[in-house]
Design a protein around this motif. Structure first.
Motif, PDB file in Angstrom:
ATOM      1  N   PHE A 103       0.902  -1.263   0.114  1.00  0.00           N
ATOM      2  CA  PHE A 103      -0.032  -0.151  -0.093  1.00  0.00           C
ATOM      3  C   PHE A 103       0.853   1.251  -0.028  1.00  0.00           C
ATOM      4  CE2 PHE A 103      -2.738  -3.452   1.566  1.00  0.00           C
ATOM      5  CZ  PHE A 103      -3.941  -3.322   1.022  1.00  0.00           C
ATOM      6  N   MET A 124       1.760   1.610  -3.344  1.00  0.00           N
ATOM      7  CA  MET A 124       0.754   2.107  -4.380  1.00  0.00           C
ATOM      8  C   MET A 124       0.486   3.842  -4.062  1.00  0.00           C
ATOM      9  SD  MET A 124      -2.321  -0.611  -3.398  1.00  0.00           S
ATOM     10  CE  MET A 124      -1.971  -2.194  -3.673  1.00  0.00           C
ATOM     11  N   GLN A 125       0.963   4.348  -3.094  1.00  0.00           N
ATOM     12  CA  GLN A 125       1.043   5.540  -2.970  1.00  0.00           C
ATOM     13  C   GLN A 125       2.247   6.293  -3.442  1.00  0.00           C
ATOM     14  OE1 GLN A 125       0.600   5.390   1.674  1.00  0.00           O
ATOM     15  NE2 GLN A 125      -0.408   7.638   1.340  1.00  0.00           N
ATOM     16  N   ASP A 137       1.053   6.444  -7.197  1.00  0.00           N
ATOM     17  CA  ASP A 137       0.151   7.593  -7.149  1.00  0.00           C
ATOM     18  C   ASP A 137       0.830   8.882  -7.645  1.00  0.00           C
ATOM     19  OD1 ASP A 137      -2.291   6.218  -6.840  1.00  0.00           O
ATOM     20  OD2 ASP A 137      -2.529   6.356  -4.712  1.00  0.00           O
ATOM     21  N   ALA A 194       7.749  -4.308  -8.490  1.00  0.00           N
ATOM     22  CA  ALA A 194       6.319  -4.195  -8.430  1.00  0.00           C
ATOM     23  C   ALA A 194       5.677  -5.662  -9.456  1.00  0.00           C
ATOM     24  CB  ALA A 194       5.716  -2.965  -9.244  1.00  0.00           C
ATOM     25  N   ASN A 251      -0.973  -6.824  -6.070  1.00  0.00           N
ATOM     26  CA  ASN A 251      -1.573  -5.865  -5.822  1.00  0.00           C
ATOM     27  C   ASN A 251      -0.772  -4.731  -6.555  1.00  0.00           C
ATOM     28  OD1 ASN A 251      -3.655  -7.093  -4.532  1.00  0.00           O
ATOM     29  ND2 ASN A 251      -2.469  -7.074  -2.477  1.00  0.00           N
ATOM     30  N   ALA A 252       0.397  -4.642  -6.207  1.00  0.00           N
ATOM     31  CA  ALA A 252       1.177  -3.416  -6.687  1.00  0.00           C
ATOM     32  C   ALA A 252       1.294  -3.652  -8.341  1.00  0.00           C
ATOM     33  CB  ALA A 252       2.461  -3.349  -6.228  1.00  0.00           C
ATOM     34  N   TYR A 308      -2.292  -2.484  -9.711  1.00  0.00           N
ATOM     35  CA  TYR A 308      -2.391  -0.862  -9.551  1.00  0.00           C
ATOM     36  C   TYR A 308      -1.292  -0.101 -10.385  1.00  0.00           C
ATOM     37  CZ  TYR A 308      -3.418   3.133  -6.570  1.00  0.00           C
ATOM     38  OH  TYR A 308      -4.068   4.526  -6.126  1.00  0.00           O
ATOM     39  N   SER A 323      -2.915   2.624 -13.015  1.00  0.00           N
ATOM     40  CA  SER A 323      -2.475   4.044 -12.821  1.00  0.00           C
ATOM     41  C   SER A 323      -1.802   4.756 -14.019  1.00  0.00           C
ATOM     42  CB  SER A 323      -1.475   4.187 -11.613  1.00  0.00           C
ATOM     43  OG  SER A 323      -2.100   3.782 -10.211  1.00  0.00           O
TER      44      SER A 323
END
Length: 419
Positions: A320, A323-324, A327, A377, A382-383, A386, A390
């Motif tokens: 997570f 993921m930030q 972003d 990644a 999950n990464a 994402y 993105s």
């Protein structure tokens, strides 16, 4: 000189001594000014104010001694908490983020407030006198209690308590991952606006991929020391090139590691070329032992990637946080898509080419922001998902065909590794 001043200012802002030192000096000046006011004007005018209580010598001494002792103790605790927070950030986010915490104004002001209050109380304490001094019969000193100085000390104490409350909130907030990444994003936004500027002369309107064949570079400027290229003084180099009617080609960009005697620039034919002339150009390059973001936006991008790769490591396993980071990297790509990278050749006011800089391409940015992240990644489901989502959103927003093509290549690359 400008590049050197940039690095000097950056180092000063990242120090724990500059702001506290200014606050200490201010406290010394304030204490002497308050004491002078008490001596010259007196204390009678303060009796009309309800908040100004008249203190006796013993009470004044006790008040100032208590505040001074408390402030120096709290300053020590504050310093310990700051070092603890810095150690935590270095261990979890990476050593390259240490400067971000060192440059935190909240920590610097907090430390300065406590030390300045301590010194102020100490300086006022030394001038308080009772009815007389024992010993020498010829020495008759009347009582002196600087009431205004005591009132200011009380206000400084209240301000210090407020600063302590702020600091207790600020320390955990500053090491929160969302705060860390937000500050990196703000630095990235600022550097995208500042770097690759249109300030190295004027841009040449028509540009080809090859240097004009008429430019024959015969003189080579080599680095006088080893280290990271922290900045280039484009203004001085442009002035030198214009004054001596030459063209300078830069072979390295900020962030590159230089070895002693490694070529850093080339110059067209110059009749009076000598070691002093080479030094004039060499002075336009600032070299240090570490990378800094003053002229190196890739340093900030590498920090994002470093936080993400640490989060995806088996020992941390925190997708997570990664993921930030993705972003904010996607935000950087959107910003990059909305601006043109500066051309390589730069001209003076008369349209003559004076400086040829190193080429910075969208490929360089994509490699730094995405290419270095993919090997980490791809192993986290999950990464990986994402990352793909993105980047697809970035492509949908961006109108930059070249950048979109490079991003799609990275998306296909991580999808191939998935299969």
């Amino acid at each position: 000189m400008r590049a050197y001043l940039q690095q000097l200012i950056y180092r000063i802002k990242g120090s724990y001594w500059f702001i506290p030192s200014l606050m200490v000096i201010a406290s010394i000046v304030l204490s002497q000014l308050a004491i002078w006011t008490d001596r010259e004007i007196g204390n009678e005018w303060m009796k009309d104010f309800w908040f100004a209580s008249m203190n006796q010598p013993d009470g004044a001494r006790a008040l100032l001694a208590t505040v001074a002792g408390s402030m120096i103790t709290v300053a020590g605790v504050t310093f310990s908490l700051t070092i603890l927070a810095v150690s935590h950030a270095t261990a979890h986010f990476g050593p390259r983020l240490l400067d971000n915490f060192m440059r935190d104004k909240g920590n610097q002001v907090t430390l300065g407030t406590f030390v300045a209050t301590f010194l102020y109380c100490l300086l006022v304490l030394r001038v308080i006198r009772g009815e007389g001094l024992p010993g020498d019969a010829g020495l008759d000193v009347s009582a002196f209690v600087p009431q205004l100085s005591l009132l200011i000390a009380l206000f400084l104490t209240i301000a210090s308590v407020g600063e302590l409350i702020y600091f207790i909130h600020h320390v955990p907030d500053s090491i929160h991952i969302s705060t860390v990444l937000q500050r990196l994003a703000e630095d990235m936004d600022r550097k995208f606006d500042e770097l690759y500027p249109e300030t190295v002369g004027e841009p040449l309107q028509t540009e080809s991929d090859e240097d004009p064949p008429s430019f024959e570079f015969v003189h080579h400027v080599r680095s006088s020391s080893s280290g990271y290229l922290q900045g280039i003084d484009d203004t001085d180099l442009l002035k030198f090139a214009k004054t001596n009617d030459v063209v300078i080609r830069l072979l390295r960009r900020p962030g590159d590691f230089l070895r002693e005697k490694e070529p850093i620039a080339e110059v067209t034919k110059f009749a009076d070329w000598n070691d002093k002339t080479a030094d004039s150009i060499r002075y336009g390059f600032t070299i240090g032992f570490s990378r800094t973001p003053t002229q190196d936006v890739f340093f900030i991008l590498n920090e994002f990637v470093e936080v993400a790769t640490r989060a995806l490591s088996p020992g941390v396993n925190d997708p997570f946080t990664a993921m930030q980071c993705i972003d904010w990297l996607s935000v950087g790509l959107v910003q990059l898509s909305q601006r043109n990278l500066p051309p390589v050749r730069r001209v003076d006011g008369k349209g003559n080419v004076r400086i040829i800089t190193t080429q910075t391409t969208h490929q360089d940015f994509v490699d730094a922001m995405l290419g270095q992240l993919i090997p980490y990644a791809k192993d986290d489901k999950n990464a990986r998902k994402y990352f793909v989502d993105s980047m697809q959103k970035v492509v949908a927003i961006s109108d930059n065909i070249e950048l979109n093509h490079l991003i799609n290549e990275q998306v296909r690359e991580i999808q191939r590794q998935e299969n």
